[in-house]
Design a protein around this motif. Structure first.
Motif, PDB file in Angstrom:
ATOM      1  N   ASP A  24      13.405   4.624  18.677  1.00 28.58           N
ATOM      2  CA  ASP A  24      13.781   3.779  19.800  1.00 28.58           C
ATOM      3  C   ASP A  24      12.726   2.704  20.034  1.00 28.58           C
ATOM      4  OD1 ASP A  24      11.717   5.253  20.787  1.00 28.58           O
ATOM      5  OD2 ASP A  24      12.838   6.175  22.437  1.00 28.58           O
ATOM      6  N   ILE A  25      11.773   2.579  19.067  1.00 25.04           N
ATOM      7  CA  ILE A  25      10.753   1.547  19.186  1.00 25.04           C
ATOM      8  C   ILE A  25      10.993   0.420  18.194  1.00 25.04           C
ATOM      9  CG2 ILE A  25       9.001   3.143  20.030  1.00 25.04           C
ATOM     10  CD1 ILE A  25       7.820   3.253  17.260  1.00 25.04           C
ATOM     11  N   SER A  26      12.015   0.565  17.357  1.00 28.23           N
ATOM     12  CA  SER A  26      12.330  -0.459  16.370  1.00 28.23           C
ATOM     13  C   SER A  26      13.650  -1.123  16.728  1.00 28.23           C
ATOM     14  CB  SER A  26      12.426   0.165  14.970  1.00 28.23           C
ATOM     15  OG  SER A  26      13.010  -0.742  14.058  1.00 28.23           O
ATOM     16  N   SER A  27      13.723  -2.437  16.568  1.00 25.28           N
ATOM     17  CA  SER A  27      14.954  -3.158  16.878  1.00 25.28           C
ATOM     18  C   SER A  27      16.077  -2.773  15.930  1.00 25.28           C
ATOM     19  CB  SER A  27      14.699  -4.672  16.803  1.00 25.28           C
ATOM     20  OG  SER A  27      14.266  -5.043  15.499  1.00 25.28           O
ATOM     21  N   HIS A  28      15.729  -2.195  14.786  1.00 23.87           N
ATOM     22  CA  HIS A  28      16.732  -1.783  13.810  1.00 23.87           C
ATOM     23  C   HIS A  28      17.094  -0.304  13.955  1.00 23.87           C
ATOM     24  CE1 HIS A  28      16.271  -5.644  11.822  1.00 23.87           C
ATOM     25  NE2 HIS A  28      14.965  -5.449  11.786  1.00 23.87           N
ATOM     26  N   GLY A  29      16.482   0.378  14.915  1.00 23.07           N
ATOM     27  CA  GLY A  29      16.812   1.775  15.146  1.00 23.07           C
ATOM     28  C   GLY A  29      16.173   2.736  14.173  1.00 23.07           C
ATOM     29  N   ILE A  30      15.252   2.259  13.319  1.00 19.65           N
ATOM     30  CA  ILE A  30      14.574   3.121  12.367  1.00 19.65           C
ATOM     31  C   ILE A  30      13.099   2.745  12.320  1.00 19.65           C
ATOM     32  CG2 ILE A  30      16.564   3.582  10.879  1.00 19.65           C
ATOM     33  CD1 ILE A  30      15.589   1.365   9.053  1.00 19.65           C
ATOM     34  N   SER A  31      12.270   3.667  11.856  1.00 19.34           N
ATOM     35  CA  SER A  31      10.861   3.381  11.627  1.00 19.34           C
ATOM     36  C   SER A  31      10.420   4.179  10.414  1.00 19.34           C
ATOM     37  CB  SER A  31      10.011   3.747  12.850  1.00 19.34           C
ATOM     38  OG  SER A  31      10.045   5.139  13.077  1.00 19.34           O
ATOM     39  N   ASN A  32       9.240   3.884   9.905  1.00 19.47           N
ATOM     40  CA  ASN A  32       8.738   4.581   8.732  1.00 19.47           C
ATOM     41  C   ASN A  32       7.881   5.773   9.121  1.00 19.47           C
ATOM     42  OD1 ASN A  32       9.941   2.948   6.807  1.00 19.47           O
ATOM     43  ND2 ASN A  32       8.199   1.551   6.694  1.00 19.47           N
ATOM     44  N   GLY A  33       8.099   6.876   8.435  1.00 15.58           N
ATOM     45  CA  GLY A  33       7.246   8.039   8.570  1.00 15.58           C
ATOM     46  C   GLY A  33       6.584   8.294   7.232  1.00 15.58           C
ATOM     47  N   TYR A  34       5.355   8.772   7.258  1.00 18.44           N
ATOM     48  CA  TYR A  34       4.595   8.995   6.032  1.00 18.44           C
ATOM     49  C   TYR A  34       4.292  10.484   5.915  1.00 18.44           C
ATOM     50  CZ  TYR A  34       4.136   3.986   6.670  1.00 18.44           C
ATOM     51  OH  TYR A  34       4.421   2.651   6.873  1.00 18.44           O
ATOM     52  N   ARG A  35       4.759  11.082   4.824  1.00 18.48           N
ATOM     53  CA  ARG A  35       4.572  12.520   4.610  1.00 18.48           C
ATOM     54  C   ARG A  35       3.719  12.731   3.368  1.00 18.48           C
ATOM     55  NH1 ARG A  35       7.790  16.320   1.903  1.00 18.48           N
ATOM     56  NH2 ARG A  35       9.503  14.817   1.727  1.00 18.48           N
ATOM     57  N   LEU A  36       2.622  13.452   3.517  1.00 16.24           N
ATOM     58  CA  LEU A  36       1.700  13.689   2.414  1.00 16.24           C
ATOM     59  C   LEU A  36       2.320  14.615   1.376  1.00 16.24           C
ATOM     60  CD1 LEU A  36      -1.454  14.282   4.615  1.00 16.24           C
ATOM     61  CD2 LEU A  36      -1.049  12.275   3.174  1.00 16.24           C
ATOM     62  N   ALA A  40       0.831  -1.204   0.000  1.00 16.30           N
ATOM     63  CA  ALA A  40       0.000   0.000   0.000  1.00 16.30           C
ATOM     64  C   ALA A  40       0.866   1.255   0.000  1.00 16.30           C
ATOM     65  CB  ALA A  40      -0.926  -0.005   1.213  1.00 16.30           C
ATOM     66  N   ALA A  41       1.888   1.263   0.848  1.00 16.10           N
ATOM     67  CA  ALA A  41       2.783   2.420   0.923  1.00 16.10           C
ATOM     68  C   ALA A  41       3.559   2.595  -0.381  1.00 16.10           C
ATOM     69  CB  ALA A  41       3.746   2.255   2.097  1.00 16.10           C
ATOM     70  N   SER A  42       3.962   1.493  -0.982  1.00 16.69           N
ATOM     71  CA  SER A  42       4.707   1.561  -2.244  1.00 16.69           C
ATOM     72  C   SER A  42       3.853   2.149  -3.357  1.00 16.69           C
ATOM     73  CB  SER A  42       5.197   0.166  -2.642  1.00 16.69           C
ATOM     74  OG  SER A  42       6.138  -0.323  -1.708  1.00 16.69           O
ATOM     75  N   LEU A  43       2.566   1.783  -3.381  1.00 15.24           N
ATOM     76  CA  LEU A  43       1.678   2.336  -4.403  1.00 15.24           C
ATOM     77  C   LEU A  43       1.497   3.837  -4.205  1.00 15.24           C
ATOM     78  CD1 LEU A  43      -0.180   1.998  -6.812  1.00 15.24           C
ATOM     79  CD2 LEU A  43      -2.028   1.369  -5.238  1.00 15.24           C
ATOM     80  N   LEU A  44       1.294   4.261  -2.966  1.00  9.24           N
ATOM     81  CA  LEU A  44       1.154   5.692  -2.688  1.00  9.24           C
ATOM     82  C   LEU A  44       2.409   6.455  -3.101  1.00  9.24           C
ATOM     83  CD1 LEU A  44      -0.549   5.676   0.841  1.00  9.24           C
ATOM     84  CD2 LEU A  44      -1.620   6.219  -1.357  1.00  9.24           C
ATOM     85  N   ALA A  45       3.564   5.876  -2.826  1.00  8.99           N
ATOM     86  CA  ALA A  45       4.825   6.531  -3.185  1.00  8.99           C
ATOM     87  C   ALA A  45       4.992   6.588  -4.701  1.00  8.99           C
ATOM     88  CB  ALA A  45       5.993   5.796  -2.543  1.00  8.99           C
ATOM     89  N   ALA A  46       4.670   5.493  -5.384  1.00 13.18           N
ATOM     90  CA  ALA A  46       4.824   5.442  -6.839  1.00 13.18           C
ATOM     91  C   ALA A  46       3.915   6.447  -7.537  1.00 13.18           C
ATOM     92  CB  ALA A  46       4.526   4.031  -7.341  1.00 13.18           C
ATOM     93  N   LEU A  47       2.751   6.704  -6.950  1.00 13.22           N
ATOM     94  CA  LEU A  47       1.797   7.640  -7.543  1.00 13.22           C
ATOM     95  C   LEU A  47       2.024   9.081  -7.091  1.00 13.22           C
ATOM     96  CD1 LEU A  47      -1.498   5.545  -7.283  1.00 13.22           C
ATOM     97  CD2 LEU A  47      -0.057   5.913  -9.298  1.00 13.22           C
ATOM     98  N   GLY A  48       3.041   9.291  -6.263  1.00  9.76           N
ATOM     99  CA  GLY A  48       3.358  10.641  -5.821  1.00  9.76           C
ATOM    100  C   GLY A  48       2.379  11.209  -4.817  1.00  9.76           C
TER     101      GLY A  48
END
Length: 227
Positions: free
Chosen positions: A190-202, A172-180
C-alpha cells in the motif's frame, strides 16, 4: 568444525550508515569490494567470541581473491573498525561488537562449493555493480524480517542506509539474483502506486519460509509494512 547453515552477524554498523563508507572511487573501489567479500568469510568462520582463525590461503580459497587484494581488504576493514587484528596472533581476526545488538542471520554453508563461495568466482573487482550488490546483500541481512524471511525495502530506504544511487539499485539486485544470492519477490503493497513492492529474500536461509508458505496466511499490510 562443520559450517552452519547461517551464522550470527552484528548489524549495528549497517544501521549506523556504515555501508556508505564503501564507495566506488578511483583506486579504492576494488579494495572496498574485496573488503566486503572478506568480511563475509570472516563472519562465516567466527567462533562464539567473534574471532575467526583464517590463513591467507584459506581466505583466498573462500573469496577467490589474490593475497594482495585480501591484504588490501583487511586494511579497509580495520580502518573502518569492523575487525581487529592487533594482539590476536597470526591469522586471527576479531569482528568488532560481535555480541552486540541488533544482529542478523548471515547465510553460510549453502554459499560454498569446493571450499569457496561460488558466487564470488564471478567477481572481478572491476565493476561498481559488484560493490553495490554486496552492499545490498549486507543491508538485506540487516533488514530481514525473521517472521517472513523477507526484507521489504523501498528504494529510498536502500539509498539512505547503503548509499547506493537509486538508479543503480535494480542492477545490484539483478546481479545478486543472477548469482543465486538473493531472490527478489514482488509483494503486495500500500506504499507503491502500482500496488506492489520488492522484497529481498536471502538464498540458502530458511528456504521453506517464503511467500508461498507465509503469504497465504498474511494480509497485504503484513508484507507491505515490514520496514
Amino acid at each position: 568444525m562443520a559450517m552452519k547453515a547461517w551464522v550470527r552477524f552484528p548489524t549495528a554498523w549497517i544501521e549506523d550508515d556504515g555501508l556508505k563508507r564503501f564507495r566506488w572511487e578511483p583506486e579504492k573501489g576494488a579494495n572496498n569490494v574485496a573488503a566486503l567479500m572478506t568480511l563475509m568469510v570472516i563472519g562465516h568462520h567466527a567462533d562464539e567470541a567473534g574471532v575467526a582463525a583464517l590463513t591467507y590461503d584459506g581466505l583466498s580459497s573462500a573469496t577467490h581473491l589474490s593475497r594482495t587484494k585480501i591484504a588490501a581488504g583487511l586494511d579497509v576493514l580495520e580502518e573502518a573498525e569492523l575487525i581487529r587484528r592487533n594482539g590476536l596472533g597470526r591469522s586471527r581476526y576479531e569482528i568488532v561488537d560481535y555480541a552486540g545488538k541488533p544482529w542478523g542471520k548471515l547465510p553460510a554453508k549453502g554459499l560454498y562449493s569446493t571450499g569457496g563461495i561460488a558466487a564470488f568466482s564471478d567477481f572481478h573487482l572491476r565493476r561498481r555493480t559488484e560493490l553495490d550488490a554486496l552492499k545490498l546483500y549486507f543491508l538485506t541481512v540487516s533488514r530481514r524480517n525473521n517472521a517472513t524471511n523477507i526484507a521489504n525495502m523501498k528504494y529510498e530506504t536502500i539509498t539512505e542506509y547503503s548509499g547506493i544511487e537509486r538508479t543503480r539499485i535494480r542492477s545490484a539486485a539483478s546481479l545478486l539474483a543472477a548469482l543465486g544470492l538473493v531472490h527478489v519477490e514482488r509483494l503486495p503493497s500500500d506504499i507503491s502506486s502500482h500496488g506492489i513492492s520488492n522484497g529481498y529474500r536471502l538464498a540458502h536461509l530458511e528456504p521453506y519460509v517464503h511467500m508461498g508458505t507465509k503469504g497465504r496466511g498474511m494480509d497485504d499490510f503484513d508484507y507491505a509494512d515490514l520496514e
